[in-house]
Design a protein around this motif. Structure first.
Motif, mmCIF file in Angstrom:
data_model
loop_
_atom_site.group_PDB
_atom_site.id
_atom_site.type_symbol
_atom_site.label_atom_id
_atom_site.label_comp_id
_atom_site.label_asym_id
_atom_site.label_seq_id
_atom_site.Cartn_x
_atom_site.Cartn_y
_atom_site.Cartn_z
ATOM 1 N N GLY A 5 -73.726 100.618 22.583
ATOM 2 C CA GLY A 5 -72.879 99.334 22.771
ATOM 3 C C GLY A 5 -73.205 99.036 24.785
ATOM 4 N N ILE A 6 -73.933 99.967 25.296
ATOM 5 C CA ILE A 6 -74.307 99.727 26.873
ATOM 6 C C ILE A 6 -75.437 98.661 26.954
ATOM 7 C CG2 ILE A 6 -75.091 100.837 28.724
ATOM 8 C CD1 ILE A 6 -73.669 103.024 28.078
ATOM 9 N N ILE A 7 -75.248 97.620 27.946
ATOM 10 C CA ILE A 7 -76.209 96.670 28.049
ATOM 11 C C ILE A 7 -77.374 97.310 28.776
ATOM 12 C CG2 ILE A 7 -76.757 94.337 28.997
ATOM 13 C CD1 ILE A 7 -74.638 94.486 26.938
ATOM 14 N N LYS A 8 -78.617 97.352 28.128
ATOM 15 C CA LYS A 8 -79.792 98.024 29.031
ATOM 16 C C LYS A 8 -80.390 96.825 29.915
ATOM 17 C CE LYS A 8 -82.694 100.397 26.461
ATOM 18 N NZ LYS A 8 -83.497 100.792 25.574
ATOM 19 N N ASN A 9 -80.528 95.342 29.385
ATOM 20 C CA ASN A 9 -81.116 94.464 30.347
ATOM 21 C C ASN A 9 -80.870 93.132 29.813
ATOM 22 O OD1 ASN A 9 -83.263 93.281 28.802
ATOM 23 N ND2 ASN A 9 -83.979 95.347 28.487
ATOM 24 N N VAL A 10 -80.874 92.324 30.564
ATOM 25 C CA VAL A 10 -80.547 90.717 30.444
ATOM 26 C C VAL A 10 -81.475 89.914 30.858
ATOM 27 C CG1 VAL A 10 -78.801 88.732 30.236
ATOM 28 C CG2 VAL A 10 -78.160 91.283 30.525
ATOM 29 N N ARG A 11 -82.215 89.102 29.823
ATOM 30 C CA ARG A 11 -83.231 88.151 30.320
ATOM 31 C C ARG A 11 -82.792 86.805 29.622
ATOM 32 N NH1 ARG A 11 -87.309 85.983 26.906
ATOM 33 N NH2 ARG A 11 -86.718 87.556 25.370
ATOM 34 N N MET A 12 -82.994 85.828 30.943
ATOM 35 C CA MET A 12 -82.676 84.345 30.717
ATOM 36 C C MET A 12 -83.896 83.711 31.035
ATOM 37 S SD MET A 12 -79.254 84.248 32.641
ATOM 38 C CE MET A 12 -79.659 85.686 33.823
ATOM 39 N N GLU A 13 -84.146 82.613 30.063
ATOM 40 C CA GLU A 13 -85.156 81.452 30.481
ATOM 41 C C GLU A 13 -84.600 80.145 30.190
ATOM 42 O OE1 GLU A 13 -88.655 84.003 27.861
ATOM 43 O OE2 GLU A 13 -88.406 81.765 27.570
ATOM 44 N N ASN A 14 -84.873 79.590 31.355
ATOM 45 C CA ASN A 14 -84.234 78.171 31.585
ATOM 46 C C ASN A 14 -82.742 77.953 31.117
ATOM 47 O OD1 ASN A 14 -86.915 77.389 31.780
ATOM 48 N ND2 ASN A 14 -87.148 76.966 29.592
ATOM 49 N N PHE A 15 -82.002 79.042 31.944
ATOM 50 C CA PHE A 15 -80.518 79.055 31.489
ATOM 51 C C PHE A 15 -80.109 78.712 32.988
ATOM 52 C CE2 PHE A 15 -76.994 80.259 29.050
ATOM 53 C CZ PHE A 15 -76.043 80.667 29.931
ATOM 54 N N MET A 16 -79.015 77.693 32.752
ATOM 55 C CA MET A 16 -78.535 77.524 34.002
ATOM 56 C C MET A 16 -79.419 76.991 35.159
ATOM 57 S SD MET A 16 -74.757 79.524 33.806
ATOM 58 C CE MET A 16 -73.966 78.614 35.127
ATOM 59 N N CYS A 17 -79.262 77.887 36.344
ATOM 60 C CA CYS A 17 -80.502 77.594 37.575
ATOM 61 C C CYS A 17 -81.616 78.584 37.321
ATOM 62 C CB CYS A 17 -79.640 78.012 38.844
ATOM 63 S SG CYS A 17 -79.159 79.825 39.004
ATOM 64 N N HIS A 18 -81.859 79.321 36.176
ATOM 65 C CA HIS A 18 -82.818 80.363 36.329
ATOM 66 C C HIS A 18 -84.073 79.690 35.527
ATOM 67 C CE1 HIS A 18 -80.751 83.332 38.518
ATOM 68 N NE2 HIS A 18 -79.591 83.443 37.604
ATOM 69 N N SER A 19 -85.006 79.801 36.060
ATOM 70 C CA SER A 19 -86.495 79.518 35.017
ATOM 71 C C SER A 19 -86.656 80.850 34.180
ATOM 72 C CB SER A 19 -87.635 78.983 35.899
ATOM 73 O OG SER A 19 -87.020 78.115 36.418
ATOM 74 N N HIS A 20 -86.624 81.953 34.957
ATOM 75 C CA HIS A 20 -86.918 83.180 34.256
ATOM 76 C C HIS A 20 -86.258 84.342 34.959
ATOM 77 C CE1 HIS A 20 -88.950 86.973 32.930
ATOM 78 N NE2 HIS A 20 -89.090 86.236 31.546
ATOM 79 N N LEU A 21 -85.670 85.098 34.249
ATOM 80 C CA LEU A 21 -84.810 86.197 35.204
ATOM 81 C C LEU A 21 -84.522 87.574 34.191
ATOM 82 C CD1 LEU A 21 -83.374 87.501 37.647
ATOM 83 C CD2 LEU A 21 -81.278 86.324 36.808
ATOM 84 N N GLN A 22 -84.928 88.510 34.734
ATOM 85 C CA GLN A 22 -84.672 89.560 33.807
ATOM 86 C C GLN A 22 -83.788 90.713 34.660
ATOM 87 O OE1 GLN A 22 -87.771 90.910 31.346
ATOM 88 N NE2 GLN A 22 -86.812 92.899 30.828
ATOM 89 N N ILE A 23 -82.866 91.081 34.168
ATOM 90 C CA ILE A 23 -82.017 92.278 34.963
ATOM 91 C C ILE A 23 -82.125 93.372 34.257
ATOM 92 C CG2 ILE A 23 -79.640 92.760 36.012
ATOM 93 C CD1 ILE A 23 -80.946 90.713 37.656
#
Length: 1059
Positions: A21-39
């Motif tokens: 259940g642990i989050i390994k990474n989060v990836r966002m595309e065109n979400f809110m103020c981020h064009s592409h972000l991976q954490i």
């Protein structure tokens, strides 16, 4: 894992670690103020920092959206399409979930990683679940809900994800009901309670259904009763017919008998009313004579009080001034007596010292006579050698003692300096609290100016006055300060407030009775000792001639004040002497005006900084400023005062920080001095042992030969004689000084005695007048009350005479004549139906009136007519139908009884589960208080949580360690921003211990904290997260360099926002 949602384990015991259940990474595309972000996220503690606008909070919003939260539930948008970045047509959120260990979800399908992808377009939003290789496994909402429930990921639970808005709402909330809602939701008690309530609603629905079935039997029972009624009615039709004929005859003559009763009652009533006329008229005449006598006595008493009021006002003013002068003279006398005592003690010590020196001279002479001259030269040589050794050793020891004394003195000075600094820090903290209290009071004054003249108590008093306004002869006026404004700015505000004093809080009433009513209102409003002035409201505005004012260019108190109310103006003049109080700018000008210029009509002089100066005869008095007096109550604007107080608070905080840094430096130096002192002590002890051995050898030689040098004796005697002479000179000086003090003491005592005699004479002479005045006022109040009571009695008897005697007699006589006419008509009609003798044979009409007989006759006629027309069946057919229906109803009753027993068993089971829920809720309540207090203790704070499930409130109580009053802050809004944020964080951590989840996230949890509170809070949070065992995502815009480093702590910096 999905079945165990509430944990009672405490933090010192490490929780079982599970990586599922642990989050390994989060990836966002065109979400809110981020064009592409991976954490990429670590498995333990993750800190994400960055400037405002860098998109930190978007990470938590993406997690909420990915796990199925609605757009409104994130508090960041109303629809999902609002999350799409401006200028783009879609947005993607992809979250990788670790799926390892014994708690893994369908590992044979998903593998060691579950990929959750949420795609949002302008029109739709889809969710796809993928395995570790990226292959699509499912896309239904039920599949996503199954994963969320398996891992216990409730993103709407604030203990799982506390977004920026929830964090701000939680930190700012001072409402006990909001805190209870937060706790109830975070501990999942709300979810369980909702389930129990849902079951209860289903049981109620089932009960309603069974009740409906049971109610369906009632029409059949009714039909059964109707059948039985039909049978009985058919048997009694004839009996009813006979009863109808008898009731018709009784009804006809009952009207006659009823009119006879009314006539008898009316005759009795008329006689009773006529008997009341003479007694009532006698009472009216008596009350009229009493009222006239009381009015004459009241007129005489008012004239007497008016005369006495003019005589006692000047006497009271003289008494107050004389009492103040006597207090100052007594204080001066006591100070001189105290100084005389100190000088006398010093003189006695000097005399004792002279006696001691003379005794030393006598002892030296006696020793010199005993010494011999034998073998003096040989003794001196031996003694000289030994003495040199002793002196050398003593010199070394003396230097060590001096060094030790110097170190001890330095240590004492350092300790004193630390205590002094600690006292200064405490003083600064006290000043800061006083300044904050003053700022809160001024803010309250801005909202309602009246609160400046008595606080909340005066508001409660004004409301009480409004409730009892009909009891006042004339409405009270006050507080006086609320009716005053300053002319030409706020320059003289403090001087005017100092001059008027308590008169600003005073209320004005028209008479003594209104004063008593006002005091009753004050007790109701819990306003003790409210100042009240009795003044004649009918008196016009006073006209003060120029020759009655002080002849000076300086303003007076009255000249800088403005009021629309002439009564307030008159009170300021008559009671406060405002026209004779002169205002000046500084101390020197005030002295010149008060004591040097001899200005007529001048009573007092007040300076801008609060000094009060006045002279009474030859006595000149200067009173220092009253620091306890609240300033600025008459100012038109409070912004300047608030800014000054805020600057003072900032300065006090800076001074306190400097003292704390200085204290730490002094403590470091003190530790070094203690180490040096221990070293010197060891060397001194060795030197003392060496010196003692040499002194013993020297003493042996002295004892063997028993001689000492005479030269030293002679020199010692000369020194003692010189010291005695010096002390004698000092004794003479002290004696002269004591004589001067004695003269000043005698003068002060004579002055005090004289003032005391004058004060006693004035009190004695004025006592009779004041007592007489008070007695006259009380007599007047009693007379006015008696007059009011007698007038009320007179009016009462007049109302009785007009409304309840004469008018009632007239109405009763008219009604009697009408009844006689009605009796003749009723007797004629009854004789037509049957003779009166037949009614007597039937038993008469005793116990029944016409209305009752008429109602019985109507019911019997209706029943007879109805039964005769509707029953066409035979009585046997009706009985067979009755038995058949009875069997059918018994069968249904048995079935419904079984339903009712099953429902009762379900309700019993629900009750047991509700009791278990209540026990768990009580246990969580205690657990929450224990954990909250333990977290607070890390900062030296203690606290308590009061939780009421009945009232649905949760209150937090915090006790600060520096609070000397040992009082408890019951509202966290009474704490500073840092203290409130820290205590709120401790409350959140206590809630976290009651909830299990694979990961937790908090956004801007450390707002409003100072540096110290943030450091303690971060350390507490990190230790708690590592001990809890779940994954933590902490987002903050602040610097986290103070957070300790570790392999389980991961820090990430977001890129700065582009303009």
């Amino acid at each position: 894992m999905a079945d165990s949602r509430v944990s009672s384990r405490s933090i010192p015991i490490l929780h079982r670690r599970s990586s599922a259940g642990i989050i390994k990474n989060v990836r966002m595309e065109n979400f809110m103020c981020h064009s592409h972000l991976q954490i990429e996220l670590g498995e333990w503690v993750n800190f994400i920092t960055g400037q405002n606008g860098s998109g930190k909070s978007a990470i938590l919003t993406a997690l909420c959206v990915a796990f199925g939260c609605r757009a409104k539930g994130t508090q960041r948008a109303s629809t999902l399409k609002d999350f799409i970045k401006t200028g783009c047509s879609y947005a993607v959120v992809c979250v990788e979930i670790k799926n390892e260990g014994e708690d893994a979800f369908k590992p044979e399908i998903y593998g060691d990683t579950i990929i959750l992808e949420r795609r949002i377009t302008e029109s739709t939003g889809t969710t796809v679940l993928k395995d570790h290789q990226g292959r699509k496994v499912a896309s239904r909402k039920d599949d996503l809900r199954e994963i969320v429930e398996h891992f216990n990921i409730d993103v709407e639970n604030p203990c799982v994800i506390m977004s920026q808005d929830k964090s701000r709402e939680f930190l700012h909330s001072g409402n006990d009901k909001d805190k209870f809602k937060f706790f109830y939701k975070a501990s999942l008690l709300q979810q369980v309670n909702d389930l129990l309530q849902n079951i209860d609603e289903h049981l109620k629905s089932a009960n309603a259904l069974v009740h409906e079935l049971e109610e369906s039997i009632k029409p059949m029972l009714k039909e059964l009763d109707e059948l039985q009624g039909k049978i009985k009615n058919m048997e009694h039709v004839e009996e009813i017919s006979q009863r109808v004929q008898q009731l018709k005859k009784k009804l006809a003559w009952s009207w006659v008998y009823d009119v006879d009763k009314q006539l008898e009652e009316q005759r009795t009533k008329i006689g009773r009313l006529k008997d009341r006329i003479p007694a009532c008229q006698a009472k009216i005449d008596y009350q009229l004579s009493v009222v006239e006598e009381l009015m004459e006595r009241i007129s005489k008493k008012k004239a007497q009080i008016a005369c006495m009021m003019e005589n006692t006002s000047e006497v009271r003013r003289m008494k107050d001034e004389l009492q103040q002068t006597l207090s100052l003279a007594t204080k001066e006398k006591l100070e001189l007596e105290e100084e005389y005592g100190r000088k006398g003690n010093q003189l006695q010590k000097m005399v004792k010292h002279v006696s001691f020196l003379e005794q030393q001279i006598q002892d030296i002479h006696e020793q010199h006579v005993k010494n011999t001259q034998a073998e003096e030269s040989e003794i001196e040589e031996k003694l000289k050698g030994l003495q040199c050794e002793v002196d050398a050793t003593a010199s070394s020891l003396a230097s060590l003692k001096e060094e030790e004394s110097a170190l001890l003195e330095s240590l004492n000075e350092g300790s004193s300096e630390i205590r002094k600094i600690a006292d200064e820090i405490e003083d600064f903290e006290r000043k800061r609290r006083e300044i904050e209290h003053s700022i809160r009071e001024i803010n309250q004054h801005q909202i309602n100016k009246v609160t400046a003249f008595g606080g909340d108590k005066v508001i409660n008093l004004l409301r009480a006055i409004e409730r009892h306004q009909e009891r006042f002869k004339k409405p009270p006026i006050g507080p006086i300060g609320a009716h005053l404004t300053l002319v030409n700015g706020d320059t003289w505000a403090f001087a005017v407030e100092n001059a008027i004093g308590r008169l600003l809080n005073t209320f004005i009433v028209a008479n003594h009775k209104d004063a008593l009513v006002l005091r009753g209102c004050a007790r109701e409003a819990s306003y003790g000792h409210v100042p009240i002035v009795i003044y004649d409201f009918a008196r016009p505005r006073l006209d003060i001639r120029p020759h009655m004012l002080p002849q000076t260019n300086h303003p007076t108190t009255l000249s800088v004040l403005h009021t629309e109310n002439h009564i307030v103006y008159n009170v300021l003049v008559d009671m406060g002497d405002a026209e004779r109080q002169v205002l000046v700018r500084d101390y020197d000008i005030g002295k010149a005006v008060a004591f040097e210029q001899r200005i007529q009509n001048l009573k007092e002089v007040h300076t801008l900084d609060g000094y009060k100066m006045f002279s009474r005869g030859s006595v000149q008095t200067i009173l220092p400023p009253n620091r306890k007096l609240r300033r600025g109550r008459l100012c038109s604007s409070f912004d300047g005062q608030i800014n000054d107080l805020q600057r003072d608070a900032s300065h006090v905080n800076e001074e306190a920080q400097q003292r704390r840094r200085r204290k730490r430096d002094v403590e470091g130096r003190l530790q070094d001095l203690q180490d040096d002192l221990q070293s010197v002590k060891r060397r001194r002890l060795n030197a003392e042992r060496n010196l003692m051995s040499k002194k013993l050898a020297l003493q042996d030689v002295k004892n063997a030969y028993g001689a000492e040098a005479n030269a030293s004796s002679a020199s010692n005697v000369d020194e003692l004689h010189q010291e005695i002479s010096k002390v004698h000179e000092e004794v003479q000086e002290k004696k002269m000084l004591l004589e001067k003090l004695q003269v000043r003491m005698n003068e002060a005592e004579a002055k005090a005695n004289k003032l005391k005699v004058s004060f006693e004479n004035l009190c004695e002479s004025a006592k009779g007048e004041i007592d007489a005045f008070d007695k006259a006022e009380n007599d007047l109040i009693k007379l006015e009350q008696a007059l009011h009571d007698e007038e009320a009695k007179k009016a009462h008897y007049e109302v009785i005479m007009n409304n309840k005697v004469l008018s009632l007699i007239k109405e009763a006589e008219a009604h009697y004549q009408e009844l006689e006419k009605n009796r003749l008509e009723s007797c004629r009609k009854a004789s037509i139906i049957c003779p009166e003798s037949e009614i007597e044979a039937l038993g008469g009409c005793e116990g029944s009136n016409p209305e009752q007989l008429s109602a019985q006759l109507t019911r019997l006629n209706q029943r007879l007519q109805h039964e005769s027309q509707r029953y066409s069946e035979s009585i046997d057919d009706l009985r067979m139908l009755y038995e058949k229906k009875e069997r059918k109803i018994s069968k249904k009753k048995k079935i419904y009884k079984g339903f009712r027993e099953k429902l009762h068993a379900c309700e019993t089971a629900l009750g047991l589960r509700r009791e278990k829920f209540d026990r768990n809720a009580s246990y969580l309540k205690r657990q929450l208080t224990w954990q909250f207090n333990r977290h607070l203790g890390k900062k030296g704070i203690s606290g308590n949580i009061k939780l009421s499930y009945e009232e649905k409130t949760l209150s937090v109580e915090v006790k600060m360690p520096q609070d000397a009053s040992s009082s408890t802050v019951r509202d966290t809004r009474g704490l500073s921003g840092g203290e409130r944020s820290f205590s709120t964080l401790c409350f959140a951590l206590a809630l976290h211990e009651l909830t299990e989840a694979p990961f937790r996230a908090m956004d801007e949890f450390d707002v409003f904290m100072d540096a110290v509170s943030r450091k303690i809070s971060l350390d507490t949070l990190v230790d708690f997260a590592l001990a809890l065992g779940s994954q933590w995502i902490l987002i903050t815009p602040h610097d986290i360099s103070m957070v300790k480093q570790g392999e389980r702590i991961k820090k990430q910096q977001m890129a700065a926002p582009r303009s």
